[in-house]
Design a protein around this motif. Structure first.
Motif, PDB file in Angstrom:
ATOM      1  N   ASP A 113       0.806  -1.222   0.000  1.00 27.75           N
ATOM      2  CA  ASP A 113       0.000   0.000   0.000  1.00 27.75           C
ATOM      3  C   ASP A 113       0.838   1.270   0.000  1.00 27.75           C
ATOM      4  N   ALA A 114       2.164   1.138   0.123  1.00 25.20           N
ATOM      5  CA  ALA A 114       3.035   2.318   0.143  1.00 25.20           C
ATOM      6  C   ALA A 114       4.061   2.312  -0.987  1.00 25.20           C
ATOM      7  N   LEU A 115       4.263   1.153  -1.588  1.00 23.22           N
ATOM      8  CA  LEU A 115       5.299   0.973  -2.602  1.00 23.22           C
ATOM      9  C   LEU A 115       4.668   0.615  -3.943  1.00 23.22           C
ATOM     10  N   VAL A 116       5.184   1.196  -5.015  1.00 21.24           N
ATOM     11  CA  VAL A 116       4.814   0.805  -6.370  1.00 21.24           C
ATOM     12  C   VAL A 116       6.089   0.399  -7.107  1.00 21.24           C
ATOM     13  N   ILE A 117       6.123  -0.840  -7.578  1.00 20.48           N
ATOM     14  CA  ILE A 117       7.230  -1.295  -8.407  1.00 20.48           C
ATOM     15  C   ILE A 117       6.841  -1.124  -9.866  1.00 20.48           C
ATOM     16  N   ILE A 118       7.732  -0.537 -10.628  1.00 23.79           N
ATOM     17  CA  ILE A 118       7.548  -0.369 -12.066  1.00 23.79           C
ATOM     18  C   ILE A 118       8.676  -1.118 -12.774  1.00 23.79           C
ATOM     19  N   ASP A 124      11.691   1.306   4.684  1.00 23.61           N
ATOM     20  CA  ASP A 124      11.247   1.636   6.050  1.00 23.61           C
ATOM     21  C   ASP A 124      11.610   3.077   6.406  1.00 23.61           C
ATOM     22  N   GLU A 125      12.835   3.473   6.073  1.00 24.17           N
ATOM     23  CA  GLU A 125      13.265   4.854   6.359  1.00 24.17           C
ATOM     24  C   GLU A 125      12.399   5.871   5.611  1.00 24.17           C
ATOM     25  N   LEU A 126      12.158   5.582   4.329  1.00 23.20           N
ATOM     26  CA  LEU A 126      11.366   6.523   3.521  1.00 23.20           C
ATOM     27  C   LEU A 126       9.934   6.605   4.025  1.00 23.20           C
ATOM     28  N   ILE A 127       9.362   5.466   4.394  1.00 26.30           N
ATOM     29  CA  ILE A 127       7.984   5.475   4.904  1.00 26.30           C
ATOM     30  C   ILE A 127       7.903   6.273   6.207  1.00 26.30           C
ATOM     31  N   ALA A 128       8.869   6.051   7.108  1.00 26.46           N
ATOM     32  CA  ALA A 128       8.859   6.784   8.386  1.00 26.46           C
ATOM     33  C   ALA A 128       8.987   8.293   8.146  1.00 26.46           C
ATOM     34  N   LYS A 129       9.924   8.673   7.290  1.00 30.77           N
ATOM     35  CA  LYS A 129      10.159  10.098   7.045  1.00 30.77           C
ATOM     36  C   LYS A 129       8.941  10.756   6.396  1.00 30.77           C
ATOM     37  N   HIS A 130       8.407  10.124   5.362  1.00 33.14           N
ATOM     38  CA  HIS A 130       7.334  10.773   4.605  1.00 33.14           C
ATOM     39  C   HIS A 130       5.968  10.609   5.278  1.00 33.14           C
ATOM     40  N   SER A 131       5.830   9.639   6.175  1.00 32.11           N
ATOM     41  CA  SER A 131       4.625   9.602   7.014  1.00 32.11           C
ATOM     42  C   SER A 131       4.631  10.790   7.967  1.00 32.11           C
ATOM     43  N   ALA A 132       5.803  11.043   8.552  1.00 35.62           N
ATOM     44  CA  ALA A 132       5.915  12.177   9.472  1.00 35.62           C
ATOM     45  C   ALA A 132       5.709  13.507   8.745  1.00 35.62           C
ATOM     46  N   ASP A 133       6.169  13.583   7.486  1.00 34.23           N
ATOM     47  CA  ASP A 133       6.028  14.825   6.716  1.00 34.23           C
ATOM     48  C   ASP A 133       4.640  14.986   6.112  1.00 34.23           C
ATOM     49  N   GLY A 134       3.841  13.920   6.117  1.00 30.04           N
ATOM     50  CA  GLY A 134       2.527  13.981   5.496  1.00 30.04           C
ATOM     51  C   GLY A 134       2.566  13.848   3.981  1.00 30.04           C
ATOM     52  N   THR A 135       3.696  13.365   3.452  1.00 34.10           N
ATOM     53  CA  THR A 135       3.819  13.240   1.988  1.00 34.10           C
ATOM     54  C   THR A 135       3.672  11.804   1.503  1.00 34.10           C
ATOM     55  N   LEU A 136       3.406  10.861   2.399  1.00 39.69           N
ATOM     56  CA  LEU A 136       3.168   9.471   2.007  1.00 39.69           C
ATOM     57  C   LEU A 136       1.673   9.220   1.908  1.00 39.69           C
ATOM     58  N   HIS A 137       1.219   8.683   0.796  1.00 39.00           N
ATOM     59  CA  HIS A 137      -0.204   8.405   0.590  1.00 39.00           C
ATOM     60  C   HIS A 137      -0.389   6.901   0.372  1.00 39.00           C
ATOM     61  N   ARG A 138      -0.903   6.238   1.370  1.00 39.07           N
ATOM     62  CA  ARG A 138      -1.133   4.797   1.256  1.00 39.07           C
ATOM     63  C   ARG A 138      -2.392   4.525   0.441  1.00 39.07           C
ATOM     64  N   GLY A 139      -2.469   3.319  -0.105  1.00 36.62           N
ATOM     65  CA  GLY A 139      -3.660   2.939  -0.870  1.00 36.62           C
ATOM     66  C   GLY A 139      -3.297   2.005  -2.007  1.00 36.62           C
ATOM     67  N   ASP A 140      -4.304   1.631  -2.783  1.00 34.72           N
ATOM     68  CA  ASP A 140      -4.096   0.694  -3.884  1.00 34.72           C
ATOM     69  C   ASP A 140      -3.165   1.279  -4.931  1.00 34.72           C
ATOM     70  N   GLY A 141      -2.381   0.404  -5.540  1.00 32.93           N
ATOM     71  CA  GLY A 141      -1.473   0.815  -6.599  1.00 32.93           C
ATOM     72  C   GLY A 141      -2.125   0.697  -7.970  1.00 32.93           C
ATOM     73  N   PRO A 142      -1.362   0.948  -9.038  1.00 37.55           N
ATOM     74  CA  PRO A 142      -1.928   0.995 -10.387  1.00 37.55           C
ATOM     75  C   PRO A 142      -1.954  -0.341 -11.118  1.00 37.55           C
ATOM     76  N   TYR A 143      -1.567  -1.441 -10.463  1.00 31.81           N
ATOM     77  CA  TYR A 143      -1.500  -2.736 -11.144  1.00 31.81           C
ATOM     78  C   TYR A 143      -2.890  -3.245 -11.496  1.00 31.81           C
ATOM     79  N   VAL A 144      -3.075  -3.652 -12.758  1.00 34.70           N
ATOM     80  CA  VAL A 144      -4.315  -4.263 -13.225  1.00 34.70           C
ATOM     81  C   VAL A 144      -3.940  -5.598 -13.877  1.00 34.70           C
ATOM     82  N   PRO A 145      -4.361  -6.726 -13.315  1.00 32.67           N
ATOM     83  CA  PRO A 145      -3.948  -8.025 -13.868  1.00 32.67           C
ATOM     84  C   PRO A 145      -4.609  -8.299 -15.211  1.00 32.67           C
ATOM     85  N   PRO A 146      -3.894  -8.996 -16.113  1.00 32.82           N
ATOM     86  CA  PRO A 146      -4.494  -9.373 -17.393  1.00 32.82           C
ATOM     87  C   PRO A 146      -5.463 -10.525 -17.220  1.00 32.82           C
TER      88      PRO A 146
END
Length: 596
Positions: free
Chosen positions: A61-66, A142-164
């Motif tokens: 919910d926090a990471l998107v792999i491209i 983990d470091e990025l999530i902690a930092k950007h959660s504290a800054d309010g710049t992390l937006h959790r939720g569903d990613g853009p993956y759509v299965p074929p």
């Protein structure tokens, strides 16, 4: 993490796994984004896909792999072929088609695979090449999530993956095939993680071995070997299966369907172990094919560019040929260079090898490795004629014929080719196929082609021979410009957060350097423990490839029982020697990206 470099925009030739939507970095703002630069013919890239699966699940919910598919071979530039590969290898994240290598250059990638991390505000924060980064990535995320959660710049939720949509075929990307004593055929149904028995016509299912789900007992199996009767009686199983993604060999008993682990710890190979090893304790690396030769099982260990041997009765394994250097060098085994050996076949006293990344047909006879057809890592095409001029494109299968000639599944050319040692020439037997991956010659003389991309076995019609002039290709990867004379090779490596270099068992780093042609390097070839190496480049050699293998051992800091980690990467860096060119060549193993 002090550099503030804006990540270049994601532009390519189409997207997969997004439901038809083109993504931009603005669409991904608020997420940690991991770009995986890969090409689907690269075994190390496939290893990284497997390493990333648990990371993807943990931070969904926090990471998107491209996936950024930057192709090596011409065939890999085909968008439909890429779509098939994304399904074949179970890629469950969006993939952008970087057919013209635009993003590869924008992100300054120099090796397959390369990973780049973008923070939730769109800045590039880290780059790393090679395998073995999963633990370090987790700590960084983990470091990025902690930092950007504290800054309010992390937006959790569903990613853009759509299965074929799922496909419905009898086989799905079959890999290899053998004939059983009763005339039935046994096929590795790779994308369905199983081994299937078919009737002699190759069209009707008799039995399926395995659950069809990845992991147990098979995960993307490939090579199959029916053991000699005397060996079968001793060990209690009939067939050796190269269980590729599990990094193991399994024994299959045909009457009961029992599957037994016979070799491989299940952990991917990370460093060399000398001599004979207990088979069940050994770390293997993507075994791709198996053959009975020299009174033992020979394993095409594609993941580390070697052949290994396995003695079923003794339960032991060891290196048969290769040094882990990914290139083309002949000579007495084991001190030779190979590049992702993927197909094996025995004909008389010769063990024939489809050496896929050098697009080569090679053979071992009397303990010496020879190249019959093939010119190197970056030369390929579809050219018939004299062997010294002929070219393949990433062949995966080979079959020795009774007359001494050899059929080659020339995978990325979609062709079956024939090499005749008597004339030392190559011809095309059939073409227009969908990624043929193996060839089976039955006891009655029938020839089946495993048409992996067509999800079927087909009969090869006898007597069809073509001569294809075709085109010669070289990998269009941008070369690195270097100067003649002194050159400093720097491997950039920074331990992951919470890790330090591990010196408890000796030097923590290792660097091996060679060149093709060897004359390119006047000084600096060999092995040292320093990640910085002075080289001397020959001004009389205009271009070539620097072959670099670097590894770094790290361990956790401030842990009662610290875990150890090994990061490793092979580079084949094409270079052009230019008067007055740069006197330093940096390669990032793990570190901060410089501006692209």
């Amino acid at each position: 993490m002090t550099a503030r470099v804006r990540a270049p925009e994601l532009r390519g030739h189409g997207w997969l796994n997004t439901g038809g939507k083109d993504l931009t970095l603005a669409d991904l703002r608020g997420k940690v984004v991991l770009l995986d630069f890969w090409t689907y013919g690269c075994i190390n890239c496939l290893h990284v896909l497997d390493e990333l699966r648990p990371v993807e699940q943990k931070y969904g919910d926090a990471l998107v792999i491209i996936g950024v598919h930057s192709p090596k071979f011409v065939h890999e530039q085909n968008h439909e072929a890429l779509a098939a590969a994304v399904e074949r290898y179970g890629v469950h994240h969006p993939v952008i088609d970087d057919a013209d290598m635009h993003l590869w250059q924008q992100y300054a990638a120099k090796a397959w695979p390369t990973l780049a991390v973008i923070d939730p505000t769109g800045y590039l924060v880290a780059s790393m090449a090679g395998e073995g980064h999963a633990e370090g990535l987790s700590r960084l995320i983990d470091e990025l999530i902690a930092k950007h959660s504290a800054d309010g710049t992390l937006h959790r939720g569903d990613g853009p993956y759509v299965p074929p949509a799922p496909a419905d075929t009898l086989l799905r990307f079959p890999g290899k095939a053998i004939e059983l004593p009763g005339g039935n055929l046994l096929v590795s149904d790779s994308a369905r993680h199983s081994v299937v028995e078919l009737t002699p016509d190759g069209e009707t299912l008799v039995r399926r071995y395995g659950t069809g789900e990845g992991g147990a007992p098979f995960s993307e199996p490939q090579g199959l070997l029916l053991l000699p009767p005397s060996v079968r009686d001793r060990v209690g199983y009939d067939v050796v299966v190269a269980d590729t993604v599990n990094h193991q060999l399994r024994g299959l008993r045909l009457d009961s369907g029992e599957v037994t682990l016979v070799a491989g710890s299940g952990k991917p190979w990370r460093s060399a172990v000398e001599g004979t090893q207990p088979a069940l304790e050994a770390d293997l690396s993507s075994p791709w094919d198996v053959a009975w030769y020299d009174d033992k099982v020979i394993v095409a260990m594609a993941g580390i560019h070697e052949l290994w041997w396995f003695e079923p009765a003794a339960g032991t394994v060891g290196v048969y040929a290769g040094t882990t250097v990914e290139s083309l060098r002949d000579g007495p085994i084991p001190d030779v260079w190979m590049a992702q050996p993927s197909g094996l076949s025995v004909g008389g006293d010769r063990l024939w090898i489809a050496d896929s990344e050098t697009s080569a047909l090679r053979y071992i006879e009397a303990g010496v490795l020879h190249t019959a057809v093939g010119q190197g890592l970056f030369d390929f095409g579809h050219v018939d004629g004299p062997a010294e001029q002929a070219l393949f494109q990433h062949p995966l299968g080979v079959a020795a014929l009774p007359d001494g000639s050899v059929l080659v599944a020339d995978t990325y050319n979609g062709a079956v080719r024939r090499y005749d040692p008597a004339t030392d020439a190559v011809s095309t037997v059939d073409s227009g196929l969908a990624e043929p991956s193996d060839i089976l010659v039955t006891s009655t003389g029938e020839v089946f082609v495993v048409e992996s991309g067509g999800h079927r076995l087909i009969h090869l019609a006898p007597g069809i021979v073509k001569t294809v002039t075709g085109e010669r290709h070289q990998t269009e990867r941008p070369p690195s410009v270097i100067g003649a004379g002194p050159l400093t090779l720097d491997i950039v490596f920074t331990p992951a957060p919470g890790q330090k270099l591990d010196t408890q068992f000796g030097p923590s780093t290792r660097l091996e350097v060679s060149a093709a042609p060897p004359e390119l390097l006047l000084e600096g070839a060999g092995v040292t423990t320093d990640l910085s190496r002075p080289l001397v480049i020959n001004p009389a050699v205009g271009k070539g490839v620097l072959q670099v293998i670097a590894q770094a051992a790290t361990c956790d800091v401030d842990e009662e029982f610290p875990a150890c980690h090994l990061t490793r990467q092979d580079w084949g860096v094409p270079v052009v020697v230019t008067p007055g060119g740069p006197s330093r060549l940096p390669l990032i193993l793990r570190g901060m990206d410089e501006p692209a």
